[in-house]
Motif scaffolding. Structure first.
Motif, PDB file in Angstrom:
ATOM      1  N   GLU A  76       0.817  -1.211   0.000  1.00  0.00           N
ATOM      2  CA  GLU A  76       0.000   0.000   0.000  1.00  0.00           C
ATOM      3  C   GLU A  76       0.851   1.262   0.000  1.00  0.00           C
ATOM      4  O   GLU A  76       0.416   2.314  -0.451  1.00  0.00           O
ATOM      5  CB  GLU A  76      -0.951   0.004   1.195  1.00  0.00           C
ATOM      6  CG  GLU A  76      -2.099  -0.962   1.040  1.00  0.00           C
ATOM      7  CD  GLU A  76      -2.978  -1.062   2.263  1.00  0.00           C
ATOM      8  OE1 GLU A  76      -2.521  -0.711   3.381  1.00  0.00           O
ATOM      9  OE2 GLU A  76      -4.135  -1.499   2.114  1.00  0.00           O
ATOM     10  N   ARG A  77       2.081   1.174   0.495  1.00  0.00           N
ATOM     11  CA  ARG A  77       3.005   2.306   0.449  1.00  0.00           C
ATOM     12  C   ARG A  77       3.733   2.379  -0.890  1.00  0.00           C
ATOM     13  O   ARG A  77       4.494   3.305  -1.127  1.00  0.00           O
ATOM     14  CB  ARG A  77       4.007   2.203   1.595  1.00  0.00           C
ATOM     15  CG  ARG A  77       3.361   2.445   2.953  1.00  0.00           C
ATOM     16  CD  ARG A  77       4.393   2.528   4.039  1.00  0.00           C
ATOM     17  NE  ARG A  77       5.171   1.304   4.112  1.00  0.00           N
ATOM     18  CZ  ARG A  77       5.257   0.496   5.157  1.00  0.00           C
ATOM     19  NH1 ARG A  77       4.605   0.786   6.242  1.00  0.00           N
ATOM     20  NH2 ARG A  77       5.982  -0.580   5.131  1.00  0.00           N
ATOM     21  N   GLY A  78       3.521   1.368  -1.770  1.00  0.00           N
ATOM     22  CA  GLY A  78       4.082   1.410  -3.115  1.00  0.00           C
ATOM     23  C   GLY A  78       5.367   0.635  -3.310  1.00  0.00           C
ATOM     24  O   GLY A  78       6.020   0.789  -4.346  1.00  0.00           O
ATOM     25  N   PHE A  79       5.749  -0.195  -2.351  1.00  0.00           N
ATOM     26  CA  PHE A  79       7.008  -0.925  -2.443  1.00  0.00           C
ATOM     27  C   PHE A  79       6.776  -2.434  -2.481  1.00  0.00           C
ATOM     28  O   PHE A  79       5.795  -2.935  -1.953  1.00  0.00           O
ATOM     29  CB  PHE A  79       7.914  -0.598  -1.244  1.00  0.00           C
ATOM     30  CG  PHE A  79       8.307   0.845  -1.197  1.00  0.00           C
ATOM     31  CD1 PHE A  79       9.325   1.325  -1.992  1.00  0.00           C
ATOM     32  CD2 PHE A  79       7.642   1.727  -0.370  1.00  0.00           C
ATOM     33  CE1 PHE A  79       9.685   2.649  -1.954  1.00  0.00           C
ATOM     34  CE2 PHE A  79       7.988   3.054  -0.323  1.00  0.00           C
ATOM     35  CZ  PHE A  79       9.013   3.529  -1.113  1.00  0.00           C
ATOM     36  N   CYS A  80       7.699  -3.144  -3.082  1.00  0.00           N
ATOM     37  CA  CYS A  80       7.663  -4.602  -3.111  1.00  0.00           C
ATOM     38  C   CYS A  80       8.161  -5.139  -1.772  1.00  0.00           C
ATOM     39  O   CYS A  80       9.218  -4.713  -1.299  1.00  0.00           O
ATOM     40  CB  CYS A  80       8.544  -5.119  -4.250  1.00  0.00           C
ATOM     41  SG  CYS A  80       8.751  -6.918  -4.245  1.00  0.00           S
ATOM     42  N   PRO A  81       7.441  -6.081  -1.150  1.00  0.00           N
ATOM     43  CA  PRO A  81       7.886  -6.634   0.129  1.00  0.00           C
ATOM     44  C   PRO A  81       9.179  -7.446   0.028  1.00  0.00           C
ATOM     45  O   PRO A  81       9.893  -7.592   1.005  1.00  0.00           O
ATOM     46  CB  PRO A  81       6.736  -7.542   0.567  1.00  0.00           C
ATOM     47  CG  PRO A  81       5.586  -7.196  -0.277  1.00  0.00           C
ATOM     48  CD  PRO A  81       6.118  -6.567  -1.519  1.00  0.00           C
ATOM     49  N   ARG A  82       9.481  -7.980  -1.146  1.00  0.00           N
ATOM     50  CA  ARG A  82      10.661  -8.818  -1.304  1.00  0.00           C
ATOM     51  C   ARG A  82      11.917  -7.994  -1.624  1.00  0.00           C
ATOM     52  O   ARG A  82      12.917  -8.095  -0.938  1.00  0.00           O
ATOM     53  CB  ARG A  82      10.442  -9.854  -2.398  1.00  0.00           C
ATOM     54  CG  ARG A  82      11.625 -10.825  -2.497  1.00  0.00           C
ATOM     55  CD  ARG A  82      11.512 -11.782  -3.650  1.00  0.00           C
ATOM     56  NE  ARG A  82      10.379 -12.677  -3.489  1.00  0.00           N
ATOM     57  CZ  ARG A  82       9.828 -13.354  -4.476  1.00  0.00           C
ATOM     58  NH1 ARG A  82      10.287 -13.242  -5.702  1.00  0.00           N
ATOM     59  NH2 ARG A  82       8.818 -14.167  -4.250  1.00  0.00           N
ATOM     60  N   CYS A  83      11.869  -7.175  -2.687  1.00  0.00           N
ATOM     61  CA  CYS A  83      13.076  -6.468  -3.128  1.00  0.00           C
ATOM     62  C   CYS A  83      13.115  -5.007  -2.689  1.00  0.00           C
ATOM     63  O   CYS A  83      14.121  -4.335  -2.888  1.00  0.00           O
ATOM     64  CB  CYS A  83      13.229  -6.568  -4.647  1.00  0.00           C
ATOM     65  SG  CYS A  83      12.002  -5.636  -5.597  1.00  0.00           S
ATOM     66  N   LYS A  84      12.032  -4.504  -2.115  1.00  0.00           N
ATOM     67  CA  LYS A  84      11.916  -3.137  -1.593  1.00  0.00           C
ATOM     68  C   LYS A  84      12.003  -2.047  -2.656  1.00  0.00           C
ATOM     69  O   LYS A  84      12.202  -0.893  -2.347  1.00  0.00           O
ATOM     70  CB  LYS A  84      12.977  -2.867  -0.499  1.00  0.00           C
ATOM     71  CG  LYS A  84      13.046  -3.898   0.596  1.00  0.00           C
ATOM     72  CD  LYS A  84      11.783  -3.966   1.404  1.00  0.00           C
ATOM     73  CE  LYS A  84      11.968  -4.892   2.583  1.00  0.00           C
ATOM     74  NZ  LYS A  84      10.996  -5.905   2.733  1.00  0.00           N
ATOM     75  N   HIS A  85      11.852  -2.396  -3.938  1.00  0.00           N
ATOM     76  CA  HIS A  85      11.825  -1.401  -5.009  1.00  0.00           C
ATOM     77  C   HIS A  85      10.412  -0.847  -5.175  1.00  0.00           C
ATOM     78  O   HIS A  85       9.430  -1.495  -4.826  1.00  0.00           O
ATOM     79  CB  HIS A  85      12.287  -2.012  -6.338  1.00  0.00           C
ATOM     80  CG  HIS A  85      13.755  -2.233  -6.406  1.00  0.00           C
ATOM     81  ND1 HIS A  85      14.326  -3.475  -6.279  1.00  0.00           N
ATOM     82  CD2 HIS A  85      14.772  -1.361  -6.587  1.00  0.00           C
ATOM     83  CE1 HIS A  85      15.626  -3.374  -6.377  1.00  0.00           C
ATOM     84  NE2 HIS A  85      15.932  -2.101  -6.561  1.00  0.00           N
ATOM     85  N   ASN A  86      10.334   0.314  -5.753  1.00  0.00           N
ATOM     86  CA  ASN A  86       9.048   0.951  -6.022  1.00  0.00           C
ATOM     87  C   ASN A  86       8.538   0.476  -7.376  1.00  0.00           C
ATOM     88  O   ASN A  86       8.322   1.264  -8.292  1.00  0.00           O
ATOM     89  CB  ASN A  86       9.213   2.474  -6.002  1.00  0.00           C
ATOM     90  CG  ASN A  86       7.901   3.192  -6.078  1.00  0.00           C
ATOM     91  OD1 ASN A  86       6.846   2.585  -6.039  1.00  0.00           O
ATOM     92  ND2 ASN A  86       7.951   4.499  -6.193  1.00  0.00           N
ATOM     93  N   SER A  87       8.347  -0.838  -7.525  1.00  0.00           N
ATOM     94  CA  SER A  87       7.971  -1.407  -8.821  1.00  0.00           C
ATOM     95  C   SER A  87       6.811  -2.397  -8.701  1.00  0.00           C
ATOM     96  O   SER A  87       6.669  -3.274  -9.532  1.00  0.00           O
ATOM     97  CB  SER A  87       9.184  -2.092  -9.443  1.00  0.00           C
ATOM     98  OG  SER A  87       9.673  -3.100  -8.579  1.00  0.00           O
ATOM     99  N   ILE A  88       5.974  -2.222  -7.696  1.00  0.00           N
ATOM    100  CA  ILE A  88       4.846  -3.126  -7.485  1.00  0.00           C
ATOM    101  C   ILE A  88       3.629  -2.567  -8.223  1.00  0.00           C
ATOM    102  O   ILE A  88       3.411  -1.365  -8.232  1.00  0.00           O
ATOM    103  CB  ILE A  88       4.549  -3.333  -5.981  1.00  0.00           C
ATOM    104  CG1 ILE A  88       3.673  -4.545  -5.732  1.00  0.00           C
ATOM    105  CG2 ILE A  88       3.974  -2.113  -5.346  1.00  0.00           C
ATOM    106  CD1 ILE A  88       4.409  -5.821  -5.602  1.00  0.00           C
TER     107      ILE A  88
END
Length: 82
Positions: A27-39
């Motif tokens: 919901e904050r816009g980040f991928c839980p695995r790689c922490k990039h803003n690409s979700i």
């Protein structure tokens, strides 16, 4: 038998807590695995007016994919069907 039941309930509670944390990160816009803003939201399905929505997210960087059942905000009486 009681030990297996308690263990199963504990594992399920941990699973739900982990899913909630993953959804919070998404919901904050980040991928839980790689922490990039690409979700990205790749699929959104509705269970009707009173059913939950099934949201499917995918990370374009690492390939992470997960689905979440999210309660709809409003039902048929609220005029928010659809």
């Amino acid at each position: 038998m009681i030990i297996i039941l308690i263990g199963s309930v504990t594992v399920y509670i941990y699973y739900l807590k982990e899913k909630k944390e993953q959804l919070s990160i998404i919901e904050r816009g980040f991928c839980p695995r790689c922490k990039h803003n690409s979700i990205e939201l790749v699929d959104k399905r509705s269970g009707g007016c009173s059913g939950p929505q099934i949201l499917s997210f995918e990370c374009m960087e690492c390939g992470y994919h997960n689905s979440f059942a999210v309660e709809s905000s409003g039902g048929c009486g609220s005029g928010r069907c659809g």
